[in-house]
Write a protein that holds these residues in place. Structure first.
Motif, mmCIF file in Angstrom:
data_model
loop_
_atom_site.group_PDB
_atom_site.id
_atom_site.type_symbol
_atom_site.label_atom_id
_atom_site.label_comp_id
_atom_site.label_asym_id
_atom_site.label_seq_id
_atom_site.Cartn_x
_atom_site.Cartn_y
_atom_site.Cartn_z
ATOM 1 N N ALA A 1 -1.430 104.513 30.124
ATOM 2 C CA ALA A 1 -1.394 104.352 31.572
ATOM 3 C C ALA A 1 -1.078 105.671 32.266
ATOM 4 O O ALA A 1 -1.628 105.984 33.330
ATOM 5 C CB ALA A 1 -0.373 103.285 31.952
ATOM 6 N N ALA A 2 -0.183 106.468 31.681
ATOM 7 C CA ALA A 2 0.148 107.776 32.257
ATOM 8 C C ALA A 2 -1.068 108.695 32.239
ATOM 9 O O ALA A 2 -1.346 109.406 33.221
ATOM 10 C CB ALA A 2 1.308 108.409 31.491
ATOM 11 N N VAL B 1 6.327 110.277 36.725
ATOM 12 C CA VAL B 1 7.247 109.620 37.651
ATOM 13 C C VAL B 1 6.458 109.137 38.863
ATOM 14 O O VAL B 1 5.465 109.762 39.268
ATOM 15 C CB VAL B 1 8.378 110.594 38.083
ATOM 16 C CG1 VAL B 1 7.827 111.810 38.803
ATOM 17 C CG2 VAL B 1 9.416 109.888 38.937
ATOM 18 N N VAL B 2 6.881 108.012 39.423
ATOM 19 C CA VAL B 2 6.273 107.447 40.629
ATOM 20 C C VAL B 2 7.331 107.453 41.724
ATOM 21 O O VAL B 2 8.471 107.044 41.500
ATOM 22 C CB VAL B 2 5.766 106.010 40.381
ATOM 23 C CG1 VAL B 2 5.235 105.399 41.677
ATOM 24 C CG2 VAL B 2 4.681 106.006 39.301
ATOM 25 N N ARG C 1 3.856 112.198 39.896
ATOM 26 C CA ARG C 1 3.736 113.517 39.263
ATOM 27 C C ARG C 1 3.618 113.352 37.757
ATOM 28 O O ARG C 1 4.287 112.507 37.149
ATOM 29 C CB ARG C 1 4.942 114.393 39.601
ATOM 30 C CG ARG C 1 4.868 115.793 38.956
ATOM 31 C CD ARG C 1 5.898 116.739 39.524
ATOM 32 N NE ARG C 1 7.263 116.276 39.371
ATOM 33 C CZ ARG C 1 8.049 115.925 40.396
ATOM 34 N NH1 ARG C 1 7.612 115.977 41.643
ATOM 35 N NH2 ARG C 1 9.281 115.521 40.173
ATOM 36 N N PHE C 2 2.782 114.179 37.160
ATOM 37 C CA PHE C 2 2.657 114.314 35.707
ATOM 38 C C PHE C 2 2.981 115.769 35.417
ATOM 39 O O PHE C 2 2.320 116.671 35.928
ATOM 40 C CB PHE C 2 1.231 113.970 35.263
ATOM 41 C CG PHE C 2 1.048 113.878 33.764
ATOM 42 C CD1 PHE C 2 0.875 112.649 33.150
ATOM 43 C CD2 PHE C 2 1.010 115.019 32.968
ATOM 44 C CE1 PHE C 2 0.685 112.545 31.781
ATOM 45 C CE2 PHE C 2 0.832 114.941 31.595
ATOM 46 C CZ PHE C 2 0.669 113.692 30.996
ATOM 47 N N GLU C 3 3.994 116.009 34.542
ATOM 48 C CA GLU C 3 4.484 117.381 34.401
ATOM 49 C C GLU C 3 5.102 117.632 33.038
ATOM 50 O O GLU C 3 5.683 116.741 32.416
ATOM 51 C CB GLU C 3 5.524 117.654 35.486
ATOM 52 C CG GLU C 3 6.028 119.095 35.523
ATOM 53 C CD GLU C 3 7.079 119.282 36.590
ATOM 54 O OE1 GLU C 3 6.752 119.860 37.644
ATOM 55 O OE2 GLU C 3 8.229 118.838 36.371
ATOM 56 N N VAL D 1 1.145 118.364 38.020
ATOM 57 C CA VAL D 1 0.199 117.793 38.981
ATOM 58 C C VAL D 1 0.961 116.797 39.838
ATOM 59 O O VAL D 1 1.506 115.817 39.323
ATOM 60 C CB VAL D 1 -0.974 117.092 38.269
ATOM 61 C CG1 VAL D 1 -1.902 116.415 39.279
ATOM 62 C CG2 VAL D 1 -1.760 118.085 37.408
ATOM 63 N N THR D 2 1.027 117.057 41.132
ATOM 64 C CA THR D 2 1.732 116.181 42.060
ATOM 65 C C THR D 2 0.765 115.676 43.119
ATOM 66 O O THR D 2 0.056 116.477 43.743
ATOM 67 C CB THR D 2 2.896 116.908 42.753
ATOM 68 O OG1 THR D 2 3.866 117.294 41.778
ATOM 69 C CG2 THR D 2 3.573 116.005 43.776
#
Length: 305
Positions: A58-59, A103-104, A117-119, A125-126
């Protein structure tokens, strides 16, 4: 399906697949306005290593909503490079490809202000949303090693286009204009924007309108490369006539080098100085619009609490 719709769908799926500690309040400015592409022991949200198979998938699906196919491939290669770098360092630091965090912020629902954000190391990437409006920066890609080769033949170089097109612009600049483009003989240690939420843009370079056609064409290609990391419906619109280009470092290949492109609410940076010029940082930022700009302030003004 628009990118905003896809993000809402995939973020909701992520929250169903993983514990609630993935979610942070949208108005937590310290955590929401955050970019950290260096190694750090912990980030907001949850690491991929903490998620089950469904949560990790899902991420990745959420990340894919923000990136064009080629940029998603670059991002996945950057993640994989953590294992390559760990081996090169003799496994001393315990790097691993599950050390990326998602994180959401807020609730991914129509009409809401929210973000995600995926980091991890060399990837940040935000996305910030206000209803169907997507504020799609900052987007940071780095690579260490920048390139891996076998007997002179490339094996993996996820940021090769960013490097090659930067050189193509410089190569097309006439010699009489080089002093206005090449600002210093040495490159900075890192991108000027750095891991900071707020950016004070550095001085602009040579205006694009003063470049000959060949150099302007290459500059247009370079800018398109960064903007087209994003799906077309959320990529920033820029006025190509108001851009500038600056270079720092040697004007001949083989040296450590840096370039930037600037325009109204636009900053593109590339820096390749560490590890003998085999370690690059790149970023697409909009200094006035990163993290949604003043979206929270505007929302509060429109809807008093």
């Amino acid at each position: 399906m628009t990118s905003a719709e896809a993000m809402r769908t995939e973020a909701a799926a992520l929250l169903r697949a993983a514990p609630e500690r993935l979610r942070v309040p949208f108005d937590d400015e310290d955590l929401r306005r955050w970019i950290e592409y260096r190694p750090t022991p912990r980030r907001p949200g949850m690491g991929l290593g903490e998620l089950g198979d469904d949560g990790r998938k899902a991420a990745h699906r959420l990340l894919a909503t923000a990136l064009a196919p080629h940029a998603f491939a670059q991002a996945m290669a950057i993640v994989a490079l953590e294992e390559v770098l760990d081996r090169a360092e003799g496994y001393r630091r315990g790097r691993h490809s599950a050390d990326y965090w998602v994180v959401v912020f807020g609730t991914p629902a129509p009409g809401e202000r929210w973000g995600w954000r995926f980091e991890g190391h060399h990837l940040s990437v935000t996305m910030t949303l206000d209803g169907d409006t997507v504020y799609s920066t900052p987007v940071f890609f780095g690579a260490n090693p920048l390139a891996t080769a076998y007997r002179g033949r490339p094996v993996l170089a996820p940021l090769a286009p960013e490097q090659d097109l930067g050189w193509a612009v410089l190569d097309a600049v006439p010699r009489n204009l080089l002093p206005q483009v090449v600002r210093t003989a040495t490159a900075p240690a890192d991108i000027y924007s750095g891991p900071r939420a707020d950016v004070t843009p550095p001085p602009p370079g040579l205006p694009a309108v003063e470049l000959p056609d060949a150099a302007r064409d290459r500059l247009d290609e370079l800018v398109a490369l960064y903007l087209e990391r994003l799906p077309a419906d959320i990529a920033p619109r820029v006025d190509r006539d108001r851009l500038s280009f600056a270079w720092q470092g040697p004007a001949v290949r083989g040296g450590r080098h840096y370039y930037r492109v600037q325009g109204p609410d636009l900053l593109i940076e590339y820096d390749n100085t560490a590890d003998d010029g085999n370690h690059a940082h790149t970023v697409l930022r909009r200094p006035g619009s990163d993290f949604g700009g003043d979206v929270l302030r505007a929302h509060r003004a429109a809807r008093p609490h």
